[in-house]
Motif scaffolding. Structure first.
Motif, PDB file in Angstrom:
ATOM      1  N   VAL A  34       4.826  -2.245   4.268  1.00 51.23           N
ATOM      2  CA  VAL A  34       5.429  -3.486   3.798  1.00 51.23           C
ATOM      3  C   VAL A  34       6.939  -3.377   3.965  1.00 51.23           C
ATOM      4  CG1 VAL A  34       5.682  -5.061   1.854  1.00 51.23           C
ATOM      5  CG2 VAL A  34       3.574  -3.735   2.109  1.00 51.23           C
ATOM      6  N   ALA A  35       7.561  -4.422   4.512  1.00 50.40           N
ATOM      7  CA  ALA A  35       9.010  -4.411   4.682  1.00 50.40           C
ATOM      8  C   ALA A  35       9.553  -5.824   4.593  1.00 50.40           C
ATOM      9  CB  ALA A  35       9.396  -3.786   6.025  1.00 50.40           C
ATOM     10  N   ALA A  36      10.778  -5.934   4.098  1.00 50.46           N
ATOM     11  CA  ALA A  36      11.428  -7.238   3.970  1.00 50.46           C
ATOM     12  C   ALA A  36      12.018  -7.663   5.302  1.00 50.46           C
ATOM     13  CB  ALA A  36      12.527  -7.164   2.920  1.00 50.46           C
ATOM     14  N   ARG A  37      11.880  -8.960   5.597  1.00 47.77           N
ATOM     15  CA  ARG A  37      12.621  -9.560   6.709  1.00 47.77           C
ATOM     16  C   ARG A  37      13.831 -10.259   6.120  1.00 47.77           C
ATOM     17  NH1 ARG A  37      12.810 -11.160  11.868  1.00 47.77           N
ATOM     18  NH2 ARG A  37      10.755 -10.376  12.464  1.00 47.77           N
ATOM     19  N   LYS A  38      15.035  -9.783   6.489  1.00 41.91           N
ATOM     20  CA  LYS A  38      16.261 -10.302   5.889  1.00 41.91           C
ATOM     21  C   LYS A  38      16.928 -11.375   6.729  1.00 41.91           C
ATOM     22  CE  LYS A  38      17.138  -6.035   3.349  1.00 41.91           C
ATOM     23  NZ  LYS A  38      18.110  -4.987   2.982  1.00 41.91           N
ATOM     24  N   ALA A  39      16.495 -11.516   7.984  1.00 36.80           N
ATOM     25  CA  ALA A  39      17.081 -12.530   8.859  1.00 36.80           C
ATOM     26  C   ALA A  39      16.113 -12.780  10.007  1.00 36.80           C
ATOM     27  CB  ALA A  39      18.431 -12.053   9.404  1.00 36.80           C
ATOM     28  N   GLU A  46      12.897  -4.437  12.908  1.00 34.52           N
ATOM     29  CA  GLU A  46      12.305  -4.058  14.195  1.00 34.52           C
ATOM     30  C   GLU A  46      12.299  -2.545  14.356  1.00 34.52           C
ATOM     31  OE1 GLU A  46      10.624  -6.204  15.959  1.00 34.52           O
ATOM     32  OE2 GLU A  46      11.215  -7.552  14.338  1.00 34.52           O
ATOM     33  N   ALA A  47      13.291  -1.856  13.829  1.00 30.10           N
ATOM     34  CA  ALA A  47      13.291  -0.392  13.882  1.00 30.10           C
ATOM     35  C   ALA A  47      12.133   0.174  13.056  1.00 30.10           C
ATOM     36  CB  ALA A  47      14.621   0.154  13.375  1.00 30.10           C
ATOM     37  N   LEU A  59       2.589  -3.421  10.300  1.00 28.59           N
ATOM     38  CA  LEU A  59       3.754  -3.742   9.470  1.00 28.59           C
ATOM     39  C   LEU A  59       3.603  -5.160   8.947  1.00 28.59           C
ATOM     40  CD1 LEU A  59       6.550  -2.903   8.376  1.00 28.59           C
ATOM     41  CD2 LEU A  59       7.546  -3.955  10.420  1.00 28.59           C
ATOM     42  N   VAL A  60       3.605  -5.314   7.636  1.00 28.45           N
ATOM     43  CA  VAL A  60       3.507  -6.617   6.993  1.00 28.45           C
ATOM     44  C   VAL A  60       4.914  -7.061   6.586  1.00 28.45           C
ATOM     45  CG1 VAL A  60       2.527  -7.932   5.075  1.00 28.45           C
ATOM     46  CG2 VAL A  60       1.191  -6.097   6.161  1.00 28.45           C
ATOM     47  N   GLY A 233      23.337  -4.051  16.728  1.00 33.76           N
ATOM     48  CA  GLY A 233      23.171  -5.318  16.032  1.00 33.76           C
ATOM     49  C   GLY A 233      23.353  -5.173  14.526  1.00 33.76           C
ATOM     50  N   TRP A 234      23.616  -3.990  14.045  1.00 33.66           N
ATOM     51  CA  TRP A 234      23.845  -3.701  12.629  1.00 33.66           C
ATOM     52  C   TRP A 234      24.647  -2.414  12.547  1.00 33.66           C
ATOM     53  CZ3 TRP A 234      21.695   1.083  11.859  1.00 33.66           C
ATOM     54  CH2 TRP A 234      20.637   1.434  12.720  1.00 33.66           C
ATOM     55  N   VAL A 235      25.185  -2.147  11.382  1.00 34.10           N
ATOM     56  CA  VAL A 235      25.942  -0.911  11.210  1.00 34.10           C
ATOM     57  C   VAL A 235      25.707  -0.356   9.809  1.00 34.10           C
ATOM     58  CG1 VAL A 235      28.045  -2.142  10.505  1.00 34.10           C
ATOM     59  CG2 VAL A 235      28.218   0.192  11.377  1.00 34.10           C
TER      60      VAL A 235
END
Length: 247
Positions: A34-39, A46-47, A59-60, A233-235
């Motif tokens: 289970v993982a949150a989608r923040k955007a 995706e990682a 992955l849900v 795409g993130w840091v």
């Protein structure tokens, strides 16, 4: 659903190369993660998907509840409200799916991560019977020390771990050997003569490292931070600040 849902909180460092054998075994025994989608374009989600695909686990995605990310006066209250919304969202998934679920935590679950508190809250509410455990991962301070080939504290001395928003308070309290996590663009006001060991996206192909006197290398850090953001795409960055040391 009958019986308790088993939840496994798994530290995954910075991704596939940092999974311990213990975590790999646990993940492969899970029915889903289970993982949150923040955007809409969530590189960190995706990682996590890459990790799950490598080990044959579904992955849900759970839309992450809104959070006040300004600097609210009641910061603990704002975080608590966000956690409560996350509890309800994850609870619905666990209730519908049952089985064994994994929560994949960047770095190690013991440092500046909300997953343990959220699962504790799910268990306490009792809406979904939950049995859970935690397996450690490679933390950002560990990676920072390894990449810079150093020890985080001098002989017989402590190291203070805090967030960027609490850095000024730590300095005012007399802390002089500080690991700083969860930073926005670094400024390090009043610390020009301190030394810094800094890293971003450690353990990934686009990791960046800078070390030196703060007043001399801060522009290098800002440029390296932007390179890391463009590459991934993130840091995620972390640093050690030490008063009077020579990097």
């Amino acid at each position: 659903m009958s019986g308790a849902v088993r939840v496994r909180i798994l530290g995954i460092g910075m991704g596939p190369r940092h999974l311990t054998a213990e975590v790999v075994e646990a993940l492969r025994g899970c029915d889903y993660a289970v993982a949150a989608r923040k955007a809409d374009d969530d590189g960190l989600l995706e990682a996590r998907r890459v990790v799950c695909q490598a080990h044959g686990v579904e992955l849900v995605e759970v839309p992450d509840p809104e959070r006040d990310r300004r600097d609210p006066k009641d910061y603990p209250g704002a975080v608590a409200a966000w956690h409560e919304a996350r509890v309800a969202a994850y609870e619905r998934v666990l209730a519908a799916r049952g089985g064994t679920a994994a929560f994949l935590v960047w770095g190690d679950p013991s440092l500046y991560d909300s997953t343990v508190r959220i699962v504790e809250r799910i268990a306490a509410r009792g809406v979904v019977p939950v049995e859970w455990d935690v397996l450690p991962g490679v933390s950002a301070p560990q990676l920072l020390a390894a990449r810079h080939r150093m020890v985080l504290h001098e002989v017989g001395r402590p190291v203070h771990v805090t967030t960027a928003r609490r850095l000024a308070a730590a300095v005012a309290e007399g802390q002089d050997n500080i690991v700083v996590m969860l930073g926005a663009e670094p400024r390090f006001e009043g610390l020009a003569d301190w030394s810094v060991w800094w890293g971003a996206n450690l353990g990934t192909d686009g990791e960046e490292l800078v070390a030196g006197r703060v007043g001399e290398v801060l522009p290098d850090i800002l440029r390296a931070r932007e390179r890391a953001r463009r590459a991934a795409g993130w840091v995620m960055d972390v640093c050690l600040l030490r008063k009077g040391a020579v990097a």
